[in-house]
Design a protein around this motif. Structure first.
Motif, short mmCIF file in Angstrom:
data_model
loop_
_atom_site.label_atom_id
_atom_site.label_comp_id
_atom_site.label_asym_id
_atom_site.label_seq_id
_atom_site.Cartn_x
_atom_site.Cartn_y
_atom_site.Cartn_z
N GLU A 1 16.55 -87.13 -30.36
CA GLU A 1 15.99 -87.61 -29.10
C GLU A 1 14.90 -86.67 -28.62
O GLU A 1 14.97 -85.46 -28.81
N LYS B 1 10.42 -86.71 -27.09
CA LYS B 1 9.07 -87.11 -27.46
C LYS B 1 8.53 -86.32 -28.64
O LYS B 1 7.71 -86.82 -29.42
N SER B 2 8.97 -85.08 -28.80
CA SER B 2 8.44 -84.25 -29.88
C SER B 2 8.87 -84.73 -31.26
O SER B 2 8.34 -84.29 -32.27
N ALA C 1 8.89 -88.11 -31.99
CA ALA C 1 8.49 -89.51 -32.04
C ALA C 1 7.89 -89.91 -33.39
O ALA C 1 7.95 -91.08 -33.78
#
Length: 597
Positions: A137, A139-140, A142
């Motif tokens: 989990e 954003k890094s 993605a």
């Protein structure tokens, strides 16, 4: 969860910064007396007890929303109390092993072999199972995606995260997974889709890597005959600094190598580092036939709770080590002279170890668990490698068959016969069966060869066998520490330099003796592996070869060395370097076997 699948797993990278995966295993119908779970203690292809269970954290269980007690039975076995309905175990896995054998996770990438993360539900080892591989989990992550040869059921098209399925626990753990923002290149070999994924920081020509790998794959597929034994294949390579190794799987391989070994953008030559990488690729791919399908009966099935002893590792690792470099020549990546240079280095490596005179190839194979995979400072004096001497035995066998059949047969015919046998019955080879099939296939009297090559410590008859193929061989003294042998136009017969008979390593205090070799001046003086030489004739030690080069054979020198924290003094009588470095000379029209002729 599919109700027709009795065992289901999930694996989630829950804390990359702490190197933690979270795994679950759900059994729909657990054993009435309490379901038992176990984790392998070793991984096929790497013959050493690894104790993967040491990386598992606290195991928790539940059934029907209620907690279930789990008791540890042995170092790698647990039993849950009787439960009604589906039983789920949940546990963390610490993953910080950068090798190809275990599991790794950080903020840059993740990797795992199933044998190090998935508990087996005893009694369900042969049942179908599924696994949900989840993304970390944040954003890094993605742009993270998955590479694996495990059959997909329902996965995200772009990333590959989702559900996969296996026909058994053995299949589940034989498809490693790479995850992260890796680069990928694809190609087809004999019509079979192949992927090559590379992770780590690098600058390299992946198109050239794919083109060269395709040549390797097509040659080996055609050697055993189409179709290939898999529907698709995945190479997973992590590049870094000062790393090297690989591990074979049924439809993929995990590799680690130096980033500078990748072909440089725009380069056309094959550097020594790239050649080493291509040899590794060739070796692991050849295992798709030789050990992943054809294998010793001792490995069918694998018992991953204890050692699996066999005297046949020379055939499965040694023969693979023979064909890995040979493939590079036969598929056109290198010429005969470059191949012979690699062969000379292998011969030199074996010749320099006194262990070849103390351990047979069969013993080396059988004792891999306690000796080859647990080497120490005395190993060159006591053991021989079933990889390198096994490769030389394969060479000697190939040339013996070619010579005695007047060029009508070769080792290729034996390998094809073994493959046809496996296709017909799928059974592992008994300890004496490999030799019997070789004799039956060729019709030659090979028993004396096998007795000499496998069950004695006598030297292999390489000089005469290579001569029969137009290649002359001589041994000379090494001309410096970097001299590992090679191809020459003429045998030089240079004077032998002086040597102490040691292998060294850097040390802040001086020069560490990593290994002290049998018959050398250092051993005769009483020095041991692990000693740190700090002075040579009262001058600070920094380069032993250079510092003794101005002396003469028979001169005595005084060495000061620390053994642990004790300063000791030794007197060594210098000796000329032994003639243990192989030089090969290719005669006109020689070396035809290299091209398969």
């Amino acid at each position: 969860m599919n109700q027709s699948i009795p065992v289901h797993y999930t694996l989630r990278p829950v804390s990359p910064e702490a190197h933690l995966f979270e795994a679950t295993v759900t059994v729909l119908q657990p054993a009435k007396n309490g379901q038992i779970f176990s984790l392998p203690t070793w991984i096929p292809g790497s013959y050493m007890i690894r104790e993967f269970s040491k990386h598992l954290g606290q195991i928790q269980a539940e059934a029907g929303g209620k907690p279930v007690v789990v008791r540890q039975l042995e170092k790698n076995r647990w039993q849950a109390d009787p439960a009604k309905g589906a039983l789920t175990l949940r546990y963390p896995v610490y993953a910080f092993d950068l090798s190809v054998r275990g599991a790794y996770l950080d903020g840059e990438r993740g990797f795992y072999n199933g044998s190090s993360v998935f508990l087996a539900a005893e009694g369900y080892e042969d049942a179908p199972c599924s696994v949900d591989i989840l993304a970390p989990e944040g954003k890094s992550y993605a742009d993270w995606k998955i590479a694996t040869s495990l059959p997909a059921v329902e996965v995200k098209k772009k990333s590959g995260f989702g559900r996969y399925q296996a026909s058994s626990y053995d299949e589940l753990i034989d498809h490693p997974v790479e995850m992260g923002a890796f680069q990928k290149v694809s190609f087809k070999a004999c019509g079979v889709p192949h992927e090559f994924v590379v992770s780590g920081r690098f600058q390299g020509d992946l198109k050239r890597l794919a083109d060269d790998t395709k040549k390797i794959c097509e040659y080996q597929i055609q050697l055993f005959g189409e179709p290939a034994p898999f529907e698709r294949y995945v190479f997973m390579l992590f590049v870094g600094k000062d790393i090297y190794g690989g591990l074979e799987h049924r439809a993929s391989t995990a590799l680690v190598a130096n980033r500078d070994d990748l072909p440089a953008p725009g380069a056309t030559e094959i550097s020594d580092g790239y050649l080493k990488l291509l040899g590794l690729i060739s070796h692991e791919y050849f295992h798709s036939w030789n050990v992943k399908r054809m294998k010793p009966a001792a490995f069918t099935p694998y018992d991953l709770n204890r050692e699996g002893h066999t005297r046949l590792l020379w055939a499965f690792e040694g023969i693979t080590s023979y064909y890995d470099d040979l493939t590079l020549a036969r598929c056109g990546l290198i010429d005969e002279k470059r191949y012979l240079g690699l062969l000379a280095e292998t011969i030199t490596g074996v010749q320099r170890g006194a262990g070849r005179m103390k351990q047979t190839l069969e013993q080396s194979s059988f004792e891999a668990w306690t000796k080859y995979y647990r080497q120490d400072e005395n190993s060159p004096n006591s053991i021989v490698s079933y990889y390198t001497k096994g490769a030389l035995a394969a060479l000697a066998l190939d040339l013996t068959i070619r010579r005695d059949s007047q060029g009508k047969q070769s080792l290729d015919d034996v390998m094809l016969a073994l493959w046809k046998k496996w296709l017909a019955d799928g059974k592992g080879l008994q300890e004496d069966e490999w030799e019997k099939i070789a004799i039956e296939t060729t019709g030659l009297k090979l028993q004396p060869f096998f007795d000499l090559a496998l069950r004695s410590t006598a030297e292999l008859p390489l000089t005469e066998l290579l001569a029969s193929q137009g290649v002359e061989m001589q041994f000379e003294a090494a001309q410096g520490a970097a001299d590992r042998g090679g191809v020459v136009d003429a045998f030089a017969g240079k004077p032998a330099p002086l040597t102490l008979g040691v292998k060294t390593a850097a040390d802040a205090a001086g020069v560490k003796l990593a290994q002290v070799l049998d018959g050398g001046a250092a051993q005769a003086a009483g020095l041991s592996g692990g000693d740190v030489v700090v002075a040579v004739d009262k001058l600070r030690a920094f380069d032993l070869d250079k510092q003794i080069s101005r002396y003469a054979a028979g001169d005595q020198i005084k060495l000061h060395a620390f053994r642990r924290d004790e300063l000791m003094t030794f007197e060594a009588t210098l000796r000329a370097a032994p003639a243990d470095t192989c030089r090969l000379k290719l005669l006109p029209d020689g070396g035809k076997w290299i091209a398969g002729r």
